[in-house]
Structure formats: structure tokens, C-alpha cells
Enzyme design. Structure first.
Site, PDB file in Angstrom:
ATOM      1  N   ARG A  16       5.069   7.300 -15.720  1.00  0.00           N
ATOM      2  CA  ARG A  16       4.639   6.108 -15.000  1.00  0.00           C
ATOM      3  C   ARG A  16       3.353   5.557 -15.600  1.00  0.00           C
ATOM      4  O   ARG A  16       3.128   4.353 -15.617  1.00  0.00           O
ATOM      5  CB  ARG A  16       4.432   6.419 -13.510  1.00  0.00           C
ATOM      6  CG  ARG A  16       5.713   6.570 -12.694  1.00  0.00           C
ATOM      7  CD  ARG A  16       6.492   7.821 -13.022  1.00  0.00           C
ATOM      8  NE  ARG A  16       5.701   9.031 -12.774  1.00  0.00           N
ATOM      9  CZ  ARG A  16       5.918  10.208 -13.380  1.00  0.00           C
ATOM     10  NH1 ARG A  16       6.881  10.338 -14.282  1.00  0.00           N
ATOM     11  NH2 ARG A  16       5.165  11.258 -13.098  1.00  0.00           N
TER      12      ARG A  16
ATOM     13  N   CYS B 131       5.700  10.783  -4.843  1.00  0.00           N
ATOM     14  CA  CYS B 131       4.906  10.208  -5.930  1.00  0.00           C
ATOM     15  C   CYS B 131       4.565   8.786  -5.521  1.00  0.00           C
ATOM     16  O   CYS B 131       5.462   7.931  -5.432  1.00  0.00           O
ATOM     17  CB  CYS B 131       5.668  10.217  -7.254  1.00  0.00           C
ATOM     18  SG  CYS B 131       4.761   9.402  -8.610  1.00  0.00           S
ATOM     19  N   ASN B 132       3.300   8.549  -5.249  1.00  0.00           N
ATOM     20  CA  ASN B 132       2.883   7.221  -4.798  1.00  0.00           C
ATOM     21  C   ASN B 132       3.118   6.163  -5.866  1.00  0.00           C
ATOM     22  O   ASN B 132       3.664   5.092  -5.581  1.00  0.00           O
ATOM     23  CB  ASN B 132       1.395   7.255  -4.429  1.00  0.00           C
ATOM     24  CG  ASN B 132       1.109   8.094  -3.198  1.00  0.00           C
ATOM     25  OD1 ASN B 132       1.080   7.590  -2.082  1.00  0.00           O
ATOM     26  ND2 ASN B 132       0.878   9.388  -3.391  1.00  0.00           N
ATOM     27  N   THR B 133       2.731   6.454  -7.108  1.00  0.00           N
ATOM     28  CA  THR B 133       2.868   5.471  -8.183  1.00  0.00           C
ATOM     29  C   THR B 133       4.320   5.064  -8.389  1.00  0.00           C
ATOM     30  O   THR B 133       4.621   3.883  -8.604  1.00  0.00           O
ATOM     31  CB  THR B 133       2.286   6.033  -9.488  1.00  0.00           C
ATOM     32  OG1 THR B 133       0.898   6.306  -9.305  1.00  0.00           O
ATOM     33  CG2 THR B 133       2.459   5.044 -10.624  1.00  0.00           C
ATOM     34  N   ALA B 134       5.235   6.019  -8.301  1.00  0.00           N
ATOM     35  CA  ALA B 134       6.654   5.723  -8.506  1.00  0.00           C
ATOM     36  C   ALA B 134       7.218   4.824  -7.422  1.00  0.00           C
ATOM     37  O   ALA B 134       8.327   4.295  -7.575  1.00  0.00           O
ATOM     38  CB  ALA B 134       7.455   7.015  -8.587  1.00  0.00           C
TER      39      ALA B 134
ATOM     40  N   CYS C 165      -2.354   9.885  -4.061  1.00  0.00           N
ATOM     41  CA  CYS C 165      -1.787  10.538  -5.234  1.00  0.00           C
ATOM     42  C   CYS C 165      -1.456  11.950  -4.811  1.00  0.00           C
ATOM     43  O   CYS C 165      -2.309  12.650  -4.256  1.00  0.00           O
ATOM     44  CB  CYS C 165      -2.762  10.539  -6.408  1.00  0.00           C
ATOM     45  SG  CYS C 165      -2.149  11.469  -7.836  1.00  0.00           S
TER      46      CYS C 165
END
Length: 244
Positions: A58, A93-96, A203
Site C-alpha cells: 500500500r 488494515c486502515n490504509t487498505a 494503524c
């Protein structure tokens, strides 16, 4: 795979899109187990886990703009979990969650969105300005900004985003990293001085070292929020995450 999962009708199966990173995936499972009220094994939440550390980076895709698009891999993982018998999906997964729409669109089962769920939790606490502790990708994509703004909440980020990314990378190597813990503590203190009345541990690597956050504004750990939603869904309760 499906034959190993409990067939009890009073617990629905949670499919976990994991591997981002592996320790964070185990952390979500552990939090679900710890936060479930049980009297025996059969009361626990059945989980089907795709622990895939080979999901394209990511960081390279979003921050550096040079990497492979993770969306097709995440969509394939979602379809596989649905085919294996999952009744809902969770992804620690926050970013995903930048790819949440693609994941949700690939299946017919619900996707438990930890970003929207965390915004709802912050709103429920009466927060007005949330300090976001996570990857620089969150600021770049604005996924938390949009979710919180829809509920009338503002967001603020630590100024040194590169230091946070370095801390995340250190935790992926070792959750005992003193440098990572120090960076997270300083970022949390900074957000408090800049007017955040709630901190969002956004995160899952930071969720692993969340005890490094000093006293100050209350902290909402997105992994805890997602665990609670998974338990509620599995037990047949409504999970509400849409803006009011």
C-alpha cells in the site's frame, strides 16, 4: 476449509482479509476472542482468515505511486472468503480501506468498515476534532477526513508524517522497537496540544504498541472497534456505521 468452521446457527462467520501485517491480523483475532462473552468454546466467533502478506504494498501504491494496485488482490481475497463460507468481511488494515469500495463490490456479504465504524465511535463520545495516528497514506487518500467530516468532526495529523511511516516499518520488523514507541508517544502528545479531543489509533501496527500513548485525550483503537463490530455481527446484532 469450511469443514473446520463451527456450524452453530447462533454465530455467523467472519472472514478476515489479513497479512497487512501478519501480527496485526493475529491481534484482531486476539481482540475478538478477548472481547467476546463466553462460557465455552462454542460461544466464540468463528473466523476464516486469509493471512496474505503478499498483498501488494500500500505504501508503494499510494505514497510512492510506483507499486502494483492492491485492489484486485484484495477483491480476490474477499471472493475467496465468501466462497469459504464467510458471512461478513473484516480487514485490520486502515490504509487498505482506501480500497473498501472495491472489496465490498466484489462480494454479496457485508464489509465491516473500520473507518466508518471508528468515526461513529468518535461521534458517540461527543468528539469534535480527532487526531489521526497512522500511515501518511491516510492523509493522502483522505479516507478518515471524509468519514469524520460526514459526522461533523474535524481531523488533525502529526506534522512529521515521515517519522510515523518509519515507526510503522519498525513495528513490522519488531513490536519491541523503542524508537517506534517513542515516535508514537510524541505524535500523540503533539495532537493533544493541537486541539484533538480524541485520538484515533489508525494503524494496526500502532494498535500493537498502543500502550505507548501517554495520558491525555481518550484514544479509540480502530482494531478494538472492528473487533466489537465483528462480535456484534456474529451474534446477530445490527452493526451501524453509516453517517447519521
Amino acid at each position: 476449509m469450511g469443514s473446520l468452521v463451527s456450524e452453530l446457527p447462533h454465530r455467523r462467520r467472519i472472514g478476515i482479509l489479513g497479512g497487512m501485517g501478519p501480527e496485526a491480523t493475529v491481534l484482531l483475532m486476539q481482540r475478538i476472542i478477548e472481547r467476546t462473552t463466553v462460557s465455552d468454546d462454542q460461544d466464540h466467533v468463528p473466523m476464516i482468515v486469509d493471512n496474505n502478506p503478499q498483498v501488494p504494498s500500500r505504501v508503494k501504491a499510494i505514497i510512492e505511486g510506483t507499486g502494483e494496485d492492491p485492489a484486485p488482490v484484495l477483491a480476490a481475497m474477499a471472493r475467496g472468503l465468501e466462497a469459504a463460507g464467510a458471512d461478513a468481511l473484516a480487514m485490520p488494515c486502515n490504509t487498505a480501506h482506501h480500497y473498501a469500495a472495491t472489496i465490498a463490490g466484489a462480494v454479496r456479504i457485508p464489509f465491516l468498515d473500520m473507518v466508518e465504524l471508528s468515526a461513529a465511535r468518535a461521534e458517540g463520545l461527543g468528539a469534535r476534532r480527532a487526531g489521526i495516528l497512522g500511515s501518511p497514506a491516510l492523509k493522502i487518500t483522505g479516507i478518515f477526513d471524509r468519514a469524520f467530516a460526514a459526522r461533523g468532526l474535524g481531523t488533525v495529523y502529526p506534522e512529521n508524517q515521515d517519522r510515523l511511516l518509519d515507526a510503522i516499518r519498525r513495528v513490522k520488523v519488531s513490536s519491541r522497537s523503542r524508537e517506534a514507541r517513542h515516535a508514537l508517544a510524541q505524535a500523540a502528545e503533539e495532537l493533544g496540544t493541537r486541539g484533538a479531543d480524541v485520538l484515533i489509533v489508525a494503524c494496526s501496527e500502532f494498535s500493537i504498541i498502543a500502550d505507548a500513548i501517554p495520558s491525555g485525550p481518550p484514544a479509540i483503537d480502530t482494531v478494538d472497534v472492528l473487533a466489537d463490530a465483528a462480535i456484534a455481527f456474529s451474534c446477530g446484532e445490527a452493526v451501524e456505521a453509516e453517517p447519521a
